[in-house]
Write an enzyme that holds these catalytic residues in place. Sequence first.
Site, short mmCIF file in Angstrom:
data_model
loop_
_atom_site.label_atom_id
_atom_site.label_comp_id
_atom_site.label_asym_id
_atom_site.label_seq_id
_atom_site.Cartn_x
_atom_site.Cartn_y
_atom_site.Cartn_z
N SER A 283 14.05 8.39 -11.26
CA SER A 283 12.98 7.52 -11.75
C SER A 283 13.52 6.21 -12.30
O SER A 283 12.77 5.35 -12.74
CB SER A 283 12.19 8.23 -12.85
N THR B 126 -31.18 -11.30 -12.17
CA THR B 126 -31.16 -9.84 -12.15
C THR B 126 -31.32 -9.49 -10.68
O THR B 126 -32.03 -10.20 -9.94
CB THR B 126 -32.32 -9.20 -12.98
N HIS B 127 -30.68 -8.46 -10.23
CA HIS B 127 -30.71 -8.06 -8.81
C HIS B 127 -30.24 -9.20 -7.90
O HIS B 127 -30.65 -9.28 -6.74
CB HIS B 127 -32.11 -7.62 -8.38
N SER C 32 -7.03 -21.55 4.96
CA SER C 32 -7.02 -20.60 6.06
C SER C 32 -5.93 -21.03 7.03
O SER C 32 -5.73 -22.21 7.26
CB SER C 32 -8.38 -20.61 6.75
N LYS D 298 -11.32 -24.69 5.66
CA LYS D 298 -11.58 -23.66 4.65
C LYS D 298 -10.83 -23.88 3.33
O LYS D 298 -9.68 -24.31 3.31
CB LYS D 298 -11.17 -22.28 5.19
N GLU E 266 -10.87 -13.25 -5.62
CA GLU E 266 -11.00 -12.07 -4.74
C GLU E 266 -9.93 -11.03 -5.05
O GLU E 266 -10.19 -9.83 -5.08
CB GLU E 266 -10.89 -12.48 -3.27
N GLN F 250 6.50 12.84 -15.45
CA GLN F 250 7.26 11.64 -15.07
C GLN F 250 6.37 10.68 -14.26
O GLN F 250 6.64 9.49 -14.18
CB GLN F 250 8.49 12.05 -14.24
N1 ARG Z 1 12.50 11.14 -16.58
C1 ARG Z 1 11.79 12.12 -17.31
C2 ARG Z 1 10.33 11.71 -17.51
O1 ARG Z 1 10.08 10.58 -17.34
C3 ARG Z 1 12.39 12.31 -18.65
C4 ARG Z 1 12.18 13.66 -19.25
C5 ARG Z 1 12.86 14.66 -18.42
N2 ARG Z 1 12.89 15.92 -19.07
C6 ARG Z 1 13.22 17.03 -18.42
N3 ARG Z 1 13.22 18.11 -19.08
N4 ARG Z 1 13.48 17.03 -17.13
O2 ARG Z 1 9.45 12.50 -17.77
#
Ligand code: ARG
Length: 482
Positions: A29, A161-162, A283, A289, A296, A328
């Site tokens: 992560s 409205t509408h 465009s 354009k 948007e 996570q």
């Molecule tokens: N990267 C993990 C999270 O964001 C940290 C906690 C991980 N804890 C564990 N027991 N694997 O949740």
Amino acid sequence: MTDRRSRTKPWGGRFRERTDPAVERFTASVHFDRALARHDIRGSIAHARMLGRTGLVPADDVAALVSGLETIESEIERGEFPFDPALEDIHMNIEARLGQLVGPAAGRLHTGRSRNDQVATDLALFLRETSTAARRGLVELRQVLLERATEHLDTVLPGYTHLQRAQPVRLAHHWLAFVEMLGRDADRLGDLRARLAACPLGSGALAGSTLPLDCEDTARGLGFDAPAANSMDAVASRDGALEFLAAVAICMVHLSRLAEELVIWSSAEFGFVELADAFSTGSSLMPQKKNPDVPELVRGKAGRAVGNLVTLLTVVKGLPLTYNRDLQEDKEPVFDSARTLRECLEVTAGAMATLRVDTERMRQAADDSLLLATDLAEALVREGVPFREAHDAVGRTVAHCAEKDVDLRSLTREDLAAFHPSFPADAAELLDLERSLEARGGPGGTSRAAVSAALDRVRAALDAEATALDAEEAALDVGNES
Ligand code: ARG
């Protein structure tokens, strides 16, 4: 025989085989949770100092830990930190680097701590900071809306409205409606603080620690009100993040409504406004354009904010206590919503500040006697006619005008008498645009005085809010240093 045990993971002792590379990629992560680096370091410094004060870690090791963590922070700031996905997340990346920098003392940092209470703490610190920043963005956008509203106190347009012309309003009144919505959004983000008041540190993996930690000390050091009341709740819950995502989703939905009006108002069919070149795009095919891509995209990005809320609600739903790795998945929605809101507030403020308004075109659209039909009915009510009867009489009058293709305003008092004997004057007198606006003088109304008072009230409230935010931001900075 070669040792296939993981040399990178701190839990290597229990394992005989290296993690499969696909699992390494799958569980990593650090490519997104590096956004928590500053908060993680702050949390670790507070934790290390507490360990020192309680005597669990010797003072010189604490000093080494703190200075190592500070070095890491500056390495990250300078973009020189060697992030390693094999070390999974930001927490282990920082701990591993600390080992390189300070040697065996690094092994003492995780005393009485788990990544479970660590990550919950980091996230709370992040949410506190990011919701304050979002409130600052909301103050700035409302200041722009207030300026534009003040400038257009006397610009009149149809209120709808509408999406059908309904009754005339001042443009100031129309834009102040968004100021109210965005004000409630800021309140919602501010309310979040009360739900981020408990410090998870000390909850460990789920059941706290056998060591004599001083959780009051870490809580105070990090600007929380108190340690968490329940260690299992502290590592299992994500409702602070959910509340943030809900507040952002609602705010983005509000921004999408303002954006939608910019899109339709800038069409040739409306022609009420023109976006500045700097806030429009062309465009690639059609040279004539000028497209409202900015509003948007704001409208479209409301979809991601709603999606992020639904994502995390779905992740947390049905999870058994306490921490599960599913959690996570809380981070990317939070980071995405935080960034999305920040960017949308910024470009919406820019688009609104530079918007050209065609006041003439708005007035022409508002100058339609049919928009005052309700006023005509209310003129009858003032003569003592029950409203339903008045509504019916005016309805028949309007139908007659449509059939004969005549303007309602051209009807004399005698013409009107054919529909109801109590009309007090001719239509032209009863159907005056200015008078109609002025007649609505109650709080929240459209009269010049009512809208001016609203502008003054909003200005004073925004000034107070900006000052309060200055103080909160200063407190966050102090927290960042201690
Ligand atoms: N990267 C993990 C999270 O964001 C940290 C906690 C991980 N804890 C564990 N027991 N694997 O949740």
